[in-house]
Structure formats: C-alpha cells, structure tokens
Write an enzyme that holds these catalytic residues in place. Structure first.
Site, mmCIF file in Angstrom:
data_model
loop_
_atom_site.group_PDB
_atom_site.id
_atom_site.type_symbol
_atom_site.label_atom_id
_atom_site.label_comp_id
_atom_site.label_asym_id
_atom_site.label_seq_id
_atom_site.Cartn_x
_atom_site.Cartn_y
_atom_site.Cartn_z
ATOM 1 N N HIS A 122 -20.078 63.901 78.031
ATOM 2 C CA HIS A 122 -19.886 62.785 79.028
ATOM 3 C C HIS A 122 -18.366 63.046 79.560
ATOM 4 C CE1 HIS A 122 -18.043 59.691 76.151
ATOM 5 N NE2 HIS A 122 -18.987 60.442 75.330
ATOM 6 N N ASP A 180 -16.811 60.321 81.099
ATOM 7 C CA ASP A 180 -16.171 58.884 81.006
ATOM 8 C C ASP A 180 -15.413 58.521 79.718
ATOM 9 O OD1 ASP A 180 -18.639 58.743 79.824
ATOM 10 O OD2 ASP A 180 -18.719 56.660 80.167
ATOM 11 N N ASP A 204 -13.263 61.875 72.530
ATOM 12 C CA ASP A 204 -14.483 61.409 72.841
ATOM 13 C C ASP A 204 -14.482 61.209 74.502
ATOM 14 O OD1 ASP A 204 -16.942 59.968 73.193
ATOM 15 O OD2 ASP A 204 -15.825 57.951 72.499
ATOM 16 N N GLU A 256 -21.643 57.202 79.689
ATOM 17 C CA GLU A 256 -21.994 57.053 78.198
ATOM 18 C C GLU A 256 -21.669 55.687 77.860
ATOM 19 O OE1 GLU A 256 -22.251 57.831 74.017
ATOM 20 O OE2 GLU A 256 -20.367 57.471 75.089
ATOM 21 N N GLU A 257 -20.279 55.343 78.058
ATOM 22 C CA GLU A 257 -19.395 54.304 77.420
ATOM 23 C C GLU A 257 -20.160 52.961 77.974
ATOM 24 O OE1 GLU A 257 -17.928 55.117 74.808
ATOM 25 O OE2 GLU A 257 -17.021 56.893 75.098
ATOM 26 N N ASP A 303 -20.472 65.677 70.528
ATOM 27 C CA ASP A 303 -20.041 64.359 70.606
ATOM 28 C C ASP A 303 -20.200 63.626 69.342
ATOM 29 O OD1 ASP A 303 -19.078 62.144 71.952
ATOM 30 O OD2 ASP A 303 -21.071 61.381 72.806
ATOM 31 N N HIS A 330 -12.249 55.389 70.749
ATOM 32 C CA HIS A 330 -12.319 53.757 71.091
ATOM 33 C C HIS A 330 -11.569 53.172 70.538
ATOM 34 C CE1 HIS A 330 -17.145 53.970 71.574
ATOM 35 N NE2 HIS A 330 -16.655 55.032 71.841
#
Lengths: 456, 456
Positions: free
Chosen positions: B86, B88, B119, B153-154, B180, B427
């Site tokens: 991903h 995003d 990520d 994805e997020e 991932d 994150h």
C-alpha cells in the site's frame, strides 16, 4: 399561635409574591458569572429578615459566597432553634427543556415553577414567613430563633463547616431545623430521622506503561480492564451482600419497631420499578427494597472507564482502567474504617502484573436522630395537626453532610421536616413547588415553634 | 540473477532518492484534505512502474482512493507472483513529537526518517526496484509479476475486497508476496506463516431508564457497571483460559515442531516485559508467553465505560455500561461461531434486572500457510542467503485481513516476507526504516523471484 396561623393564611398571596421576587434572582452558586446575583440574593434575604422584625441580621462574607446569619432572642428560658437552609440554586441547564424561563416564576394550577422554587428557596423561605407571622401578630416568638442560610450548598458547602467551627457560641442552640428534604410520597407527611453516610473512592489499576496492540501483546499481558472487572465482581456475594471482610461489623441492625414502620409505609414497589424502568430489583438478602435503599449500606460503581471508548473497533490492550466506587454507610459505620477495609480488599486482589492506586475522594458520616426527643415529637405533632394524619419517621438513603457537621461541631441533632416531593424536579428543568405544600410548611413551622417552645 | 543483484547494489543510492520522492507526497488516506496527495502518490507510483519497464500499468479509480495495478507477463510456463502493498500512510499526528518534518525525509546514520518510510512505502517500493533490477539488467523477469498496491490500507481497505472479487481473473496468480510485517527481532530474519483472526464486539448492559442518585436508589437497583464487571470476570478461568463453552473446540493445537521452533526463537522475555513496563505476565496455563501472543486465542476488553468518569465525586448509579470485547482467533476458529458462543455466554449471564445488547463489530479469519510450499521455501532460501542465517518461520498475533481475502477469494496463500522492526515507530512520530534493511529487502526479493521461478 392562632393569630400567627391566621396571619399566615391572610398574607399567603403576598408571601408567594415575595418568594417570586427571590426566585427572580439567579443565584447560581456553581457558575462564577452569577456571583453578583448570589450576593444580591443574600442581601435580599437579609433585608426581608430585617423587615419582618428579626432583631439581628448580618451578611457574612466568606472566601466564597456569603452566609446570611440572623438571630432573634426572646428569653434565656426558651429553647433555641437554629434554622439551616440555602439561598443558592442549581444551574438551570439544559435551559431549552424548560416550559417557562427558569428565573421568571410562573404559577400554574396551584404550582409555582422556577429554579429554586423547592430547592431550597421555597422551603427555606417558609421559615422566614413563619417568623414574620409570630413577630408581626404576636409580637414575640415562642422560641429563640437563629438563621444560618448559606449560598454554597450546591457547590459542596465548602465554607460552611469552617464557619460553624469558628462561630460555635454564636450558633449555640438546642436543635437544628431544616426544610430541604422530600416527603415520603404525595400526601404522606414524613420526618427524616436517618441519613446514610458516604465513602467515595477512585481506583486505578495500571498494567503496561502504554496502551498496547491487542494482536501483538494479547495473550501474555494482563489486561487492567479485565482485572478491574474481576476485582469489582468480588465485591458482592450472591446474596448481594458486600463481601469486604468486616464491612458490616459496625452496622446497627434495624429494630423491630423500625421494620414495622417500614412495612406500614405506603411504598408501591411496582410503581417504583416502573418509574425507573426496571423489571426487577436486586436487594440484599433478608431485607425489603425500601429498607435496603435507606437503612442498609451499599456499594456501587459510579463510573468505570479505560481503553478505547469511541466508535467502532480499536484493538487496544489498555494501559490502565479506572473506577469510581462509593459506599453508602449507615450508623455506626465510619468512613475511615470502611476506606481501610476496602483498600485492603482491593490491594489483596491486585494482580502481581499491576499496581493499584486508591484515592479516598469524599467521605461523610451517617446520621440517626432519636425520634423521641422533644424536637422530633414537636415536629411530629405539628405536621400531624396540619396534614390531619400522623407523619412517618423515615430514613433517607442520601447524605446531607451539614447534618453530620452540626452534630460533630455543635453537638446538635437536626429535625429534617421537609415538604418537597421526589417529583418536584429539583436539579432538573421545570423545577416546581406546590403552593399548598408551601402553605402547609409555614403552618407546620409555626406549630413546631409553639410545641417546642412549650417544652421548657 | 547476479547481474540484477549487482545493478541493485550499484543503483541503491538512486533507489533511496526515489523512495524519498515518494515519501514527500503526504498520502494520508484517513484525512480527506489529503485526497489529492493520495492521488498524486498513486500516479507517481504508476509512472515509476512504467519507467522501469513493467508492461502494463494502470491506476484504477474506486469509490475511495485509487488502486495501482501493474502486470508484467513473461511466460505461461512461469509461476505468477502477485505483489500486494500500500502507498497510503498514517496521519503524522502528533506532529510536534517529530524530530524532523514527517514529509521531509531525512537520512541519519543509515536510517531514513519519514512517515511511511517503513509502513509501507519503503517495504512496498523494494518490490518495484527488484523488478527494475531484473528488467533493466537481465531484460526479463524469472516469474510473471503482478502488482496490487492500494491506497486505503490505513482506513480498513474497504474497497479492496470488492476489487479482488470483481477482478479474479486479472489477479490470478500462484502466490501473493507481501512485505508489510516486521522481522522477529533485529538481525533475526523471519517469515510469517500464521496470523490470528479477530472477533470484535460491543456489549451494552442497560438497567434503569436513566442515571439514578446512588443515595436514593442504591441498595435495590442493580448497577449495570457492577453487573458488567461480574460478567467480564466470568470470561476467564483461573488458568487464564477463556471460559466460554466450546471456545477452544476448533483450535488447531501447536505441533511439536512448532513448539520446538518457538523454544528456539531468540525471545528475551525479561527484555520484553521491561519494554512494556510490566513486572509479570499472565499467560494461558500450559503455554509460553511467545506461544500465547501469537498461536493461542485470547479475549481482551479493549474499552469499558459507564457512569460518571469526570473529576471528583458524582454519586450516580449509571443507567448503562458498555464494553468493547474482542477475541483473537487462531486456526481453525471461525468468527461467526465464536460470536455465537460469546453471545450465548453473555445472554445467559444477563441479570433479569437488565437487558443486554450485543453487537458484532468486526471479524477476521485466522491464517496459516504451509511452510513447505515452493513459495515459502523460496522465501526461506532467499532470506537465508541475504542474511547469512536461516530465517525463522513465525506466527504473528495480529491480523492482516487482506491475507484472508486473498485466500478466500483467489484461493492464494500469502508469503509474508517483512523487513520492518517493532522499533520502527510505524503509526508513531519519527517513523523510520534502516537503509540496510531496505537494501537487504530488495536483494531478498530478487533472490525470491529467482528461486520461485526455477520451481517450474
């Protein structure tokens, strides 16, 4: 006395108008933007007390809102009654749920609507008007009378106990008389002789040093929310008794006479359940619901929180969980003793994966007044004459901290002669007070003074 | 293959600069004010794929953010690898905790700092550069290659499963390859072959129709916060096993071989406890901590709330209490079956004084991939060659829903060859990715294609 009663009857409309004037002053003690109004209400009250002939009236400044103190001395041979009440009111919010503006009193079908109509401006003002009836019509009172009317009841009366402490001689009396409670039910006069105490705590259970991902850590890291639930579950047994060792050690049992009175109370359990929207109750084994809510100790979680409480799914393993846990106490339990016992119980159950923090937030003593005293019997006779039936002596499940303060500091019992109703919506929109109860309250107070004055 | 490896080595600086270009685009999918940036990132990625010689590249619009699909067909005789990733990223908040701006990539001591560095822009981009090395240097790939790179994805990949469902032929492959995930520990290469599933619920226990005064009602009205605690306490037994009847019925036991592998993992329990700040763990009886966090099912309260949670003491008996309760599932548990069993368990314990509402919020299947498959063995050999030591096959306690979707819809296993570390701060502020891992990742992918291509 009859002249005073007649006077009160003849001037009742004016009494109501004066009360309306007081209700127009938005004396909201919890909101500092109303501070001037609170002061205005104190001044208004002092002026009214002076105008009815009370000898000595003063507005005493405190670090918060002022206290109105007044005294009318008749004779050293007469007993002294200390009237306690409060002139401050709850905030009117949510204001849009009021049918008429909270500070513009409205009379509708014999009911007076306004913030403070019942709690406590209406009930407190009955005492002023009862004094007026005596002083104007009879020239004298049958008792020595003192008034202690505070402006911070709705904010926890923080400056009251220090004032009492510092003015013990000034406040010396034989009994405290308070009208700030409700009758047991409509048309059922009652005098409160028992109040529960309180021990209010906050418990925090801390596990990991931060919130964790429940996927990565779940299965090996003990969860504070689960652990707190386990501990709370242990606090009651299957009979809904509190499982803390020694919790009931100092509980004074209900007497046979008390249980008989409870059984004779017009308590409609079905209606009561319906009103609060529950199908069934949960009561300590061996007691009736009405006994359990007023004469037995309890333990309730008042609040619980931890982890993710927003919308949807967040897979967090919370770092900590909290609960506010409070216990209602009955004579002769003591808050400090109960705090100690609860803390020991919790600490014993705190898992070795966590730490437990225990805060004692707010404690208060339970109260039990001898119903055979001159003052209580005077109240009983007075209300019996006014309502045409004998009032019940009842115990109330809540707490009125000032009552314990009067006992502790001044050594005085309080006579809780209340004329409110649970349906008066105090603290809620559309607060109201029945004008018939306002009138019967004044009459009951006039008769109380007469009875109590003649006991000496 | 050696030429591709040399090329990747020679052009590594440029690869890193290109990744930095991508990281400068703030493709935050959760915040609609970044929608244009998300689109820019998709376009940038498509352009980069085209530029390295991938035949067919398209940006597919969805009802949300676009999907980048690309395909390079070599031969019907060769196996096909579907790369998932991903582009995003998570929001950068709290932005003031970043040492350097999140969307201005910085290299410091061989580490690249930026939101998305690991990520998943960094890990995803390794696959693009591995393809470039082959296509530029060897003229051809050893496998047929497809890319499915999403931009949501997020935000829960809401439009991905429908896309896979609608494009099964287009996405047909022999295996899915995903970078991932994280390595087991620094310097410990690992391939994830197991993921836990999820059954996430929200439970509401309703008692009285409104919050009540705990003084007036406490003692006869059952308290939803206490009752919810009792129910939650029942969910585990003393061995920290989940007490829901039938909960373990479909759990596949760990094999002896798996337990041996677990025992040989360099898992430093003391360090692990220290890192999360706990003195002790709480683990299902009969299992080690590292087994329990990845190969055993769990139940955790993710959030609990009810009553008064503000400052100080408010004596409320709450009308209701809530908990978010989720369970991590392992093969061969099914979310629907577990939901049913939990619901029955809760309903049985709901007191007759209350009603219980049970919501199934979010479910996901557990995953277990055969480590003996050609693709898994190819990954094992590839990483072994690059890291100079055999990678561990490990199970991960979290969930990657798309892996279950690939299995369900396309019938494909996923090879989870991750190069992140738990310490990469994905994150969180100061997310980063080690450039050595970025390089080893590209090399591992080049070698994977070579091994897997030669299996047919």
């Amino acid at each position: 006395m009859q002249a005073a009663l007649n006077y009160a009857n003849d001037h009742f409309d004016r009494f109501t108008e004066e009360l309306e004037d007081l209700l127009r002053i938005p004396s909201v003690s919890t909101d500092s933007s109303y501070a001037d109004d609170v002061k205005d209400a104190a001044d208004w009250l002092a002026k009214n007390l002076s105008s009815v002939g009370v000898e000595h009236v003063e507005v005493v400044e405190t670090d918060g809102h002022p206290i109105v103190f007044a005294e009318h001395h008749v004779s050293d041979d007469k007993p002294t009654v200390l009237v306690y009440g409060h002139y401050d009111v709850q905030p009117p919010d949510p204001i849009d749920l009021w049918d008429t503006p909270p500070f513009e009193p409205q009379r509708k079908n014999g009911t007076l609507y306004a913030r403070g109509a019942c709690d406590d401006k209406g009930q407190m003002f009955m005492h002023v008007k009862a004094a007026e009836a005596y002083l104007t019509q009879e020239g004298e009172l049958p008792v020595n009378l003192k008034f202690l009317i505070e402006g911070e009841e709705e904010t926890g009366s923080v400056h009251l106990a220090p004032f009492i402490e510092a003015n013990q001689e000034k406040l010396a009396a034989d009994v405290v008389l308070i009208s700030d409670t409700a009758m047991f039910a409509p048309g059922v006069p009652s005098i409160t002789y028992g109040l529960r105490g309180l021990a209010y705590t906050e418990v925090t259970l801390r596990g990991p040093s931060r919130d964790l991902h429940s996927g990565i850590y779940g299965g090996a890291v003990d969860n504070p929310a689960n652990a707190l639930s386990r501990i709370i579950a242990d606090l009651h047994d299957d009979d809904h008794r509190i499982a803390i060792p020694g919790f009931y050690d100092n509980v004074r049992d209900l007497t046979d006479e008390e249980r008989e009175t409870y059984a004779s109370l017009p308590f409609d359990e079905e209606q009561w359940k319906k009103e609060i929207g529950v199908d069934d109750l949960r009561v300590e084994k061996g007691y009736t619901a009405v006994e359990a809510i007023s004469a037995r100790p309890t333990l309730d979680v008042n609040g619980i929180w931890g982890g993710y409480t927003g919308e949807g799914a967040k897979t967090v393993l919370p770092a900590k969980a909290h609960a506010k846990i409070s216990m209602r106490l009955v004579p002769n339990q003591r808050a400090e003793d109960i705090y100690d016992k609860l803390e020991a119980f919790l600490m014993e159950r705190c898992p070795n994966t966590m730490t437990l923090e225990f805060k004692r937030l707010h404690g208060g003593k339970p109260v039990l007044v001898d119903t055979e005293s001159d003052a209580m019997q005077s109240a009983k006779h007075a209300m019996g004459e006014v309502f045409g039936k004998e009032p019940f002596f009842v115990r109330n499940g809540g707490s009125i901290p000032v009552v314990a303060d009067f006992k502790d500091i001044l050594g005085l019992d309080s006579v809780l002669m209340g004329f409110g109703l649970d349906s008066d919506a105090i603290h809620s929109p559309n607060e109201h007070f029945g004008l018939e109860r306002f009138q019967k309250g004044i009459e009951s107070i006039i008769r109380f003074h007469d009875h109590f004055g003649s006991t000496r």
